[in-house]
Design an enzyme around this catalytic site. Structure first.
Site, PDB file in Angstrom:
ATOM      1  N   CYS A 110       0.850  -1.187   0.000  1.00 40.61           N
ATOM      2  CA  CYS A 110       0.000   0.000   0.000  1.00 40.61           C
ATOM      3  C   CYS A 110       0.883   1.233   0.000  1.00 40.61           C
ATOM      4  O   CYS A 110       1.917   1.262   0.665  1.00 40.61           O
ATOM      5  CB  CYS A 110      -0.902  -0.008   1.230  1.00 40.61           C
ATOM      6  SG  CYS A 110      -2.007   1.421   1.308  1.00 40.61           S
ATOM      7  N   GLU A 154      -8.927  -0.309  -2.997  1.00 43.07           N
ATOM      8  CA  GLU A 154      -9.248   1.126  -2.892  1.00 43.07           C
ATOM      9  C   GLU A 154     -10.583   1.345  -2.181  1.00 43.07           C
ATOM     10  O   GLU A 154     -10.717   2.262  -1.373  1.00 43.07           O
ATOM     11  CB  GLU A 154      -9.275   1.791  -4.282  1.00 43.07           C
ATOM     12  CG  GLU A 154      -8.005   1.632  -5.127  1.00 43.07           C
ATOM     13  CD  GLU A 154      -6.720   1.882  -4.375  1.00 43.07           C
ATOM     14  OE1 GLU A 154      -6.707   2.682  -3.415  1.00 43.07           O
ATOM     15  OE2 GLU A 154      -5.701   1.265  -4.738  1.00 43.07           O
ATOM     16  N   HIS A 157     -10.223   1.374   1.433  1.00 44.29           N
ATOM     17  CA  HIS A 157      -9.744   2.653   1.994  1.00 44.29           C
ATOM     18  C   HIS A 157     -10.910   3.604   2.293  1.00 44.29           C
ATOM     19  O   HIS A 157     -10.850   4.387   3.234  1.00 44.29           O
ATOM     20  CB  HIS A 157      -8.769   3.348   1.042  1.00 44.29           C
ATOM     21  CG  HIS A 157      -7.366   2.802   1.097  1.00 44.29           C
ATOM     22  ND1 HIS A 157      -6.641   2.701   2.264  1.00 44.29           N
ATOM     23  CD2 HIS A 157      -6.555   2.329   0.115  1.00 44.29           C
ATOM     24  CE1 HIS A 157      -5.437   2.202   1.999  1.00 44.29           C
ATOM     25  NE2 HIS A 157      -5.352   1.964   0.704  1.00 44.29           N
TER      26      HIS A 157
HETATM   27  C1  UDB Z   1      -0.063   0.038  -5.334  1.00 46.67           C
HETATM   28  N1  UDB Z   1       1.418  -1.340  -6.606  1.00 46.67           N
HETATM   29  O1  UDB Z   1      -0.027   0.957  -6.117  1.00 46.67           O
HETATM   30  F1  UDB Z   1       1.145  -7.440  -9.024  1.00 46.67           F
HETATM   31  F2  UDB Z   1       2.255  -4.697 -12.570  1.00 46.67           F
HETATM   32  C2  UDB Z   1       1.078  -0.965  -5.265  1.00 46.67           C
HETATM   33  C3  UDB Z   1       2.304  -0.425  -4.486  1.00 46.67           C
HETATM   34  C4  UDB Z   1       1.891  -0.060  -3.075  1.00 46.67           C
HETATM   35  C5  UDB Z   1       3.354  -1.519  -4.449  1.00 46.67           C
HETATM   36  C6  UDB Z   1       2.889   0.804  -5.176  1.00 46.67           C
HETATM   37  C7  UDB Z   1       1.289  -2.592  -7.100  1.00 46.67           C
HETATM   38  O2  UDB Z   1       0.829  -3.506  -6.437  1.00 46.67           O
HETATM   39  N2  UDB Z   1       1.707  -2.728  -8.396  1.00 46.67           N
HETATM   40  C8  UDB Z   1       1.696  -3.862  -9.159  1.00 46.67           C
HETATM   41  C9  UDB Z   1       1.400  -5.123  -8.639  1.00 46.67           C
HETATM   42  C10 UDB Z   1       1.409  -6.233  -9.497  1.00 46.67           C
HETATM   43  C11 UDB Z   1       1.708  -6.087 -10.810  1.00 46.67           C
HETATM   44  C12 UDB Z   1       1.983  -4.822 -11.286  1.00 46.67           C
HETATM   45  C13 UDB Z   1       1.987  -3.709 -10.485  1.00 46.67           C
HETATM   46  N3  UDB Z   1      -1.123  -0.115  -4.498  1.00 46.67           N
HETATM   47  C14 UDB Z   1      -2.117   0.943  -4.512  1.00 46.67           C
HETATM   48  C15 UDB Z   1      -2.509   1.434  -3.158  1.00 46.67           C
HETATM   49  O3  UDB Z   1      -1.835   1.389  -2.159  1.00 46.67           O
HETATM   50  N4  UDB Z   1      -3.707   1.986  -3.134  1.00 46.67           N
HETATM   51  O4  UDB Z   1      -4.283   2.395  -2.008  1.00 46.67           O
HETATM   52  C16 UDB Z   1      -1.379  -1.288  -3.702  1.00 46.67           C
HETATM   53  C17 UDB Z   1      -1.995  -2.422  -4.544  1.00 46.67           C
HETATM   54  C18 UDB Z   1      -2.023  -3.741  -3.754  1.00 46.67           C
HETATM   55  C19 UDB Z   1      -3.123  -4.541  -4.358  1.00 46.67           C
HETATM   56  C20 UDB Z   1      -3.968  -3.611  -5.137  1.00 46.67           C
HETATM   57  C21 UDB Z   1      -3.411  -2.234  -4.937  1.00 46.67           C
HETATM   58 ZN    ZN Z   2      -3.669   1.249  -0.301  1.00 44.50          ZN
END
Ligand code: UDB
Ligand code: ZN
Length: 192
Positions: A110, A154, A157
């Site tokens: 996250c 999301e 959240h």
């Molecule tokens: C993310 N990104 O943006 F399996 F291509 C995460 C972070 C916290 C690591 C930056 C992510 O999971 N990227 C990813 C994963 C894969 C393949 C790929 C890219 N979030 C968003 C967030 O914190 N929103 O509040 C966390 C994700 C975890 C599962 C869904 C959202």
């Molecule tokens: Zn998050």
């Protein structure tokens, strides 16, 4: 533009609050905020921008993460055809979901959590969602795979839920459904 400094981290009380619905049609201010949230994702996925501003490449962002307790979320990821899809939604919700669950093999992280938390985070495999886009128009979509997981992360959240709340305390890698258990599955997928 938004940077990592605008993102609040675990321990901040806003992350535990239920976000307020947006009054529709969305105000100019709310639209501007949501646009900035989507822009953050675009910037964070651009290697040069990410490097320059120290952004973690994000796939989703919810308004409470920038300390705005309102029902807004932005998503930018690829679908099952590897096509980039973007959502900027007001008042998003799940209107129906599969019985089947899924999870990310690598676990979840996250943008508001600066540590690694291991374990299985069970999510619905398929969801039908509703929300209002930047023009205030109602949209309905069926999501599956990674996109469905991001949406549920999301949406959590907006309800004050962190991904690790869904990890089994005493057995983080416990399968959501034990082998042998009957999986209620919809053959046609029609109602979803
Ligand atoms: C993310 N990104 O943006 F399996 F291509 C995460 C972070 C916290 C690591 C930056 C992510 O999971 N990227 C990813 C994963 C894969 C393949 C790929 C890219 N979030 C968003 C967030 O914190 N929103 O509040 C966390 C994700 C975890 C599962 C869904 C959202
Ligand atoms: Zn998050």
């Amino acid at each position: 533009m938004l940077t990592m400094n605008d993102i609040i981290r675990e321990g901040h009380p806003t992350l535990r609050k239920k976000a307020e619905p947006i009054s529709l049609p969305p105000s100019t201010g709310d639209k501007e905020t949501l646009k900035k949230m989507l822009d953050f994702l675009v910037h964070s996925q651009d290697p040069e921008m990410a490097e320059k501003h120290g952004l973690r490449p994000g796939v989703g962002l919810a308004a409470p993460q920038i300390n705005i307790s309102k029902q807004m979320m932005a998503i930018r990821s690829t679908d099952h055809n590897d096509e980039i899809v973007e959502y900027a939604l007001f008042n998003p919700k799940i209107i129906s979901h599969s019985a089947e669950t899924t999870y990310l093999e690598s676990g979840e992280g996250c943008l508001s959590v600066d540590r690694e938390v291991n374990g299985i985070v069970p999510r619905y495999a398929r969801i039908k969602i509703e929300g209002y886009n930047l023009e205030g128009k109602k949209i309905t979509e069926r999501l599956r795979g990674f996109l469905a997981i991001v949406f549920q992360h999301e949406l959590d959240h907006l309800n004050g839920i962190m991904f690790y709340d869904r990890i089994e305390q005493d057995d983080p890698f416990k399968q959501p459904l034990p082998p042998g258990e009957i999986v209620i599955r919809n053959d046609t997928d029609a109602p979803l």
